[in-house]
Design an enzyme around this catalytic site. Structure first.
Site: not given
Length: 398
Positions: A148, A209-210, A212, A283, A285, A331, A333
């Site tokens: 990574d 953008l998740g 993390g 989350d 959502r 996710g 992003g």
């Protein structure tokens, strides 16, 4: 040629078997609750029902053995024998300063990864266990480590050094390392492909953008700076991580609130960020639903998020001396147009014109241009594919 990609967590294992002639995932799966009650494997193959196996798995070797059995299973598998697997690519979170690219596994590499455990105590140990388990079960198959941190090893000293006493760097290796490198590299290459250019021609800001979050300045295909630092806690606000704050807050919480260092670490990593500000969760959502109910804290958390991304895009445009393209991925992003619009509104002066209709589109495909044709800076939403990037890096070495 088929490459098996393995990503080991402390009690989980994600995998994909990728046919490199078509770059299609033949099968992908997740093994959960390794070493604890209720171990379960879920495997997906396109056009078939999910294959689920519940059985005790005492360790990662048991888990990988089950993965291999599932891949060659007569009814649910996708290959006839393990001989069809040409190589295994392992995600390794931290390679320290030793690795600026992927490497074939050998004893020296394993020793170096073990030495990096102190830099990634939660992630490197399961990565090591996964490699050793695969070596035991597939002794004649080449193993490759994809780090990574490797993509960010092109940062200059002025970008990665912290203004602390210099011996903390020389003795303790305290410096900015950066993370999500495989994702940033994938989307930086993909946007160049979509623009019919070479990555070496572009100045790109990639926004992963998740839960993390990291943002990277990619100049000529190389990372020159990134928001995550010595650990993945640094940078912009994240799902439950605070990102950059005044370091004196840590000593304040210890002295004035009586917290231990471990408790403060837990607060900053697990109880802060969008969760801490909104009080809703991590989350998006749920955040979106709360915004729909005019939840002021949820609105504030999203505003902070967008503002910090915007600041970083501007800073990296300055650092690179220009900007050709911005990529949103992962996710949030990929699926949160309200974050993208907050991040880009106000950047018209550097040549960004967002197409609102495209920004709200859900049909991303391999990559969607969401800026207007007249926009000097092109803005894309590109689904990340870290597994394919790992497989490509693996293929290049075997």
């Amino acid at each position: 040629m088929k490459v098996l990609v393995i990503n080991c967590g402390s009690s989980s294992l994600k995998y994909q078997l990728i046919d490199m002639t078509t770059e299609d995932a033949l099968a992908e799966g997740l093994v959960e609750r390794i070493g604890i009650n209720g171990s379960i494997l879920t495997q997906k193959v396109k056009g078939r029902e999910k294959y689920i196996v519940e059985q005790p798995l005492k360790d990662h070797q048991d888990a990988i053995e089950l993965v291999l059995k599932s891949l060659i299973d007569g009814n649910h598998g996708v290959i006839k024998s393990m001989d069809e697997i040409s190589a295994v690519g392992h995600r390794v979170v931290h390679g320290g300063e030793k690795y600026s690219k992927s490497v074939l596994v050998n004893d020296e590499v394993m020793k170096n990864i073990e030495e990096c455990i102190k830099l990634a105590p939660l992630h490197n140990p399961p990565n090591i266990i996964g490699i050793k388990a695969c070596e035991e079960l597939m002794p004649n198959t080449p193993m490759v480590c994809v780090f990574d941190t490797a993509f960010h090893q092109t940062m200059s000293e002025k970008a990665y050094m912290y203004p602390l006493p210099y011996e903390y760097y020389t003795e303790d290796h305290i410096r900015k390392y950066g993370f999500h490198g495989t994702s940033h590299k994938y989307v930086a290459n993909k946007v160049a492909e979509l623009m019919k250019k070479d990555a070496s021609e572009l100045k790109t800001v990639t926004c992963h953008l998740g839960n993390g979050v990291s943002i990277t300045a990619v100049d000529g295909g190389k990372s020159i700076d990134t928001t995550m630092g010595f650990t993945p806690l640094a940078g912009t606000i994240m799902g439950s991580r605070c990102g950059d704050i005044d370091p004196a807050i840590v000593t304040y919480l210890i002295k004035e609130k009586g917290y231990s260092a471990d408790e403060v670490n837990d607060i900053l990593n697990k109880k802060s960020g969008i969760l801490g500000v909104s009080g809703v969760g991590t989350d998006f959502r749920d955040i979106r639903s709360a915004i729909g109910e005019n939840n002021k804290r949820a609105i504030l958390a999203t505003d902070i998020f967008g503002y910090q991304i915007k600041k970083q895009i501007g800073a990296y445009a300055v650092a690179m001396g220009g900007l050709d393209t911005i990529v949103f991925t992962a996710g949030i992003g990929e699926h949160a147009p309200e974050v993208r619009i907050r991040a880009l509104t106000g950047l018209e002066f550097i040549g960004i014109e967002l197409d609102e209709e495209k920004n709200n589109s859900h049909d991303i495909g391999e990559g969607l241009l969401i800026s207007k044709e007249s926009s000097k800076v092109k803005v894309y939403v590109i689904p990340t594919n870290e597994e394919l990037m790992i497989a490509k890096e693996t293929l290049a070495l075997v």
